[in-house]
Motif scaffolding. Structure first.
Motif, PDB file in Angstrom:
ATOM      1  N   GLY A 101       0.771  -1.230   0.000  1.00 48.79           N
ATOM      2  CA  GLY A 101       0.000   0.000   0.000  1.00 48.79           C
ATOM      3  C   GLY A 101       0.800   1.276   0.000  1.00 48.79           C
ATOM      4  O   GLY A 101       0.214   2.363  -0.047  1.00 48.79           O
ATOM      5  N   ARG A 102       2.115   1.190   0.013  1.00 49.82           N
ATOM      6  CA  ARG A 102       2.948   2.391   0.039  1.00 49.82           C
ATOM      7  C   ARG A 102       3.761   2.507  -1.241  1.00 49.82           C
ATOM      8  O   ARG A 102       4.279   1.498  -1.754  1.00 49.82           O
ATOM      9  CB  ARG A 102       3.888   2.363   1.255  1.00 49.82           C
ATOM     10  CG  ARG A 102       3.163   2.455   2.595  1.00 49.82           C
ATOM     11  CD  ARG A 102       4.140   2.485   3.755  1.00 49.82           C
ATOM     12  NE  ARG A 102       4.877   1.229   3.872  1.00 49.82           N
ATOM     13  CZ  ARG A 102       4.424   0.161   4.537  1.00 49.82           C
ATOM     14  NH1 ARG A 102       3.232   0.191   5.116  1.00 49.82           N
ATOM     15  NH2 ARG A 102       5.148  -0.942   4.604  1.00 49.82           N
ATOM     16  N   LEU A 103       3.892   3.730  -1.749  1.00 49.30           N
ATOM     17  CA  LEU A 103       4.654   3.958  -2.969  1.00 49.30           C
ATOM     18  C   LEU A 103       6.105   3.556  -2.749  1.00 49.30           C
ATOM     19  O   LEU A 103       6.765   4.044  -1.833  1.00 49.30           O
ATOM     20  CB  LEU A 103       4.577   5.431  -3.378  1.00 49.30           C
ATOM     21  CG  LEU A 103       5.273   5.795  -4.693  1.00 49.30           C
ATOM     22  CD1 LEU A 103       4.578   5.127  -5.872  1.00 49.30           C
ATOM     23  CD2 LEU A 103       5.296   7.310  -4.879  1.00 49.30           C
ATOM     24  N   ALA A 104       6.611   2.645  -3.600  1.00 46.08           N
ATOM     25  CA  ALA A 104       7.967   2.132  -3.444  1.00 46.08           C
ATOM     26  C   ALA A 104       8.809   2.310  -4.696  1.00 46.08           C
ATOM     27  O   ALA A 104      10.017   2.022  -4.681  1.00 46.08           O
ATOM     28  CB  ALA A 104       7.925   0.655  -3.056  1.00 46.08           C
ATOM     29  N   GLY A 105       8.211   2.762  -5.785  1.00 49.42           N
ATOM     30  CA  GLY A 105       8.972   2.942  -7.011  1.00 49.42           C
ATOM     31  C   GLY A 105       8.132   3.593  -8.076  1.00 49.42           C
ATOM     32  O   GLY A 105       6.893   3.565  -8.034  1.00 49.42           O
ATOM     33  N   ARG A 106       8.818   4.200  -9.025  1.00 49.21           N
ATOM     34  CA  ARG A 106       8.144   4.899 -10.125  1.00 49.21           C
ATOM     35  C   ARG A 106       9.070   4.819 -11.331  1.00 49.21           C
ATOM     36  O   ARG A 106      10.272   5.079 -11.215  1.00 49.21           O
ATOM     37  CB  ARG A 106       7.869   6.337  -9.723  1.00 49.21           C
ATOM     38  CG  ARG A 106       7.021   7.135 -10.681  1.00 49.21           C
ATOM     39  CD  ARG A 106       6.563   8.431 -10.023  1.00 49.21           C
ATOM     40  NE  ARG A 106       5.406   8.211  -9.161  1.00 49.21           N
ATOM     41  CZ  ARG A 106       4.949   9.096  -8.285  1.00 49.21           C
ATOM     42  NH1 ARG A 106       5.567  10.253  -8.123  1.00 49.21           N
ATOM     43  NH2 ARG A 106       3.881   8.817  -7.555  1.00 49.21           N
ATOM     44  N   ALA A 107       8.538   4.422 -12.479  1.00 52.71           N
ATOM     45  CA  ALA A 107       9.390   4.243 -13.658  1.00 52.71           C
ATOM     46  C   ALA A 107       8.547   4.393 -14.912  1.00 52.71           C
ATOM     47  O   ALA A 107       7.307   4.522 -14.850  1.00 52.71           O
ATOM     48  CB  ALA A 107      10.066   2.869 -13.619  1.00 52.71           C
TER      49      ALA A 107
END
Length: 398
Positions: A101-107
């Motif tokens: 549920g937590r943002l861990a990466g963005r690509a």
């Protein structure tokens, strides 16, 4: 690809539809894999409009959701990038990775196919390109719930999902489902990423599962969209009506009123007592009192700015041309009339989400669409209003 990992390849095929893909109403098999759709095939077959086809195939709110002990995840995807003739280049679509549920990466996935659109002529040219690979590595050890939110504004074919540990469907957390329909603003317009479109943020704050039928340029009271809403299971439903009808100059007041009634009637055929919220447009100064259609303004395009302008004549309101003020007044009247027999129907003036004070602080950059910061504000306000203890989407099951 890092060959030191023992990959387990999970093709994204039809059996995965209900297992690990959420937010899509249909999957189309393609030469590369599958293409998520936000309108069912029957709806798509009824109108071959290029704008609608592009919008509903852009997977706003669509995400892969699974449980795994993997520390490395790869997703093969074929994006279709949009290029507008005479306009500044658009950034690549963004994938958001959530771990528990937590943002861990963005690509992003580079390359892919391109769709070149000429807004002055209404033509488009598609050029095919190669599949690319998205990679998230260094994930924490242990079993965890993963969500990969697909780019809200980039048509995305899914080819394969690879992990270094087995995958199983994410467990049902018992969250209620919110089904929403609206324009490009609901679709995500210029939000920073798929989890920060205003509906995605509002869903997160409200603790609900989102199905987003925000369709850029296509919130036009189409009967096939109403039937899609009717046939999709949901605990809460909202429909945001206004801006596309004005900027497309689609209909007059005489047609608008029965069209709204018909749209709501169709939804009620499948959801007779589901909380249903009708939301009017946020403030859009160019169309508050001036009818459409909208037209692109290229006067500042050399500086990387594209804006829109209203080309209608305010004097034509007397002949039934629609403006946002006209639509808000009529929607409020329609909902008040229907609510006498439908206690689960409510109305929300969109200016409570973004009004005059907000426009002074955070003006719409292109005169139509909110920027990333405004999406956050709208999402927080909607959640605060809709999911409040006395709000239309309050959980009264306890």
């Amino acid at each position: 690809m890092n060959t030191t990992h023992h990959w387990i390849t999970t093709p994204v095929t039809t059996p995965i539809t209900t297992d690990i893909l959420r937010g899509a109403l249909d999957l189309e098999h393609t030469a590369h894999g599958v293409l998520p759709h936000r309108l069912p095939a029957r709806a798509r077959a009824q109108f071959s409009d290029g704008q609608l086809a592009m919008a509903e195939s852009q997977p706003s709110g669509v995400r892969l959701a699974f449980r795994t002990g993997a520390t490395v995840i790869e997703l093969d995807a074929l994006p279709t990038k949009r290029v507008y003739v005479g306009a500044p280049p658009r950034p690549d679509g963004v994938y958001d990775l959530l771990v528990d549920g937590r943002l861990a990466g963005r690509a992003s996935v580079t390359g892919g196919s391109t769709l070149t659109i000429d807004m002055t002529t209404g033509t488009a040219e598609h050029r095919p390109g190669p599949v690319g690979t998205l990679r998230f590595a260094g994930l924490p050890d242990g079993v965890k719930d993963i969500e990969i939110w697909l780019p809200h504004n980039e048509t995305t074919e899914l080819a394969a999902l690879r992990t270094d540990a087995p995958v199983e469907p994410a467990p049902d957390r018992g969250r209620k489902v919110w089904l929403h329909h609206g324009s490009s603003i609901s679709h995500g317009s210029d939000a920073a990423s798929p989890t920060t479109t205003w509906p995605a943020l509002a869903a997160s704050l409200g603790g609900v599962e989102l199905i987003n039928l925000g369709l850029g340029g296509s919130a036009l009271l189409d009967p096939f969209t109403a039937r899609a809403l009717r046939d999709t299971p949901a605990d809460f439903i909202s429909v945001k009506i206004g801006i596309n009808l004005v900027n497309a100059d689609l209909m007059r007041l005489r047609a608008f009123t029965p069209a709204v009634h018909g749209f709501l009637d169709t939804i009620r055929e499948g959801h007779p007592t589901t909380p249903l919220l009708v939301v009017s447009s946020i403030l859009c100064p160019i169309h508050e009192d001036t009818p459409g259609p909208s037209a692109p303004d290229f006067s500042d395009v050399s500086e990387g700015k594209l804006r829109f302008r209203a080309t209608g004549d305010p004097g034509e309101r007397a002949a039934g041309k629609l403006t946002l003020h006209v639509i808000r007044d009529e929607l409020a009247r329609i909902v008040e009339q229907r609510a006498a027999e439908d206690p689960h129907l409510r109305y929300l003036d969109g200016r409570e989400l973004y009004g005059e004070a907000d426009a002074a602080e955070l003006p719409l950059p292109d005169a139509l669409h909110p920027d990333a910061a405004t999406h956050l504000r709208i999402g927080e306000r909607f959640a605060g209003l809709a999911f409040a203890p006395d709000g239309p989407f309050a959980d009264r099951s306890a």
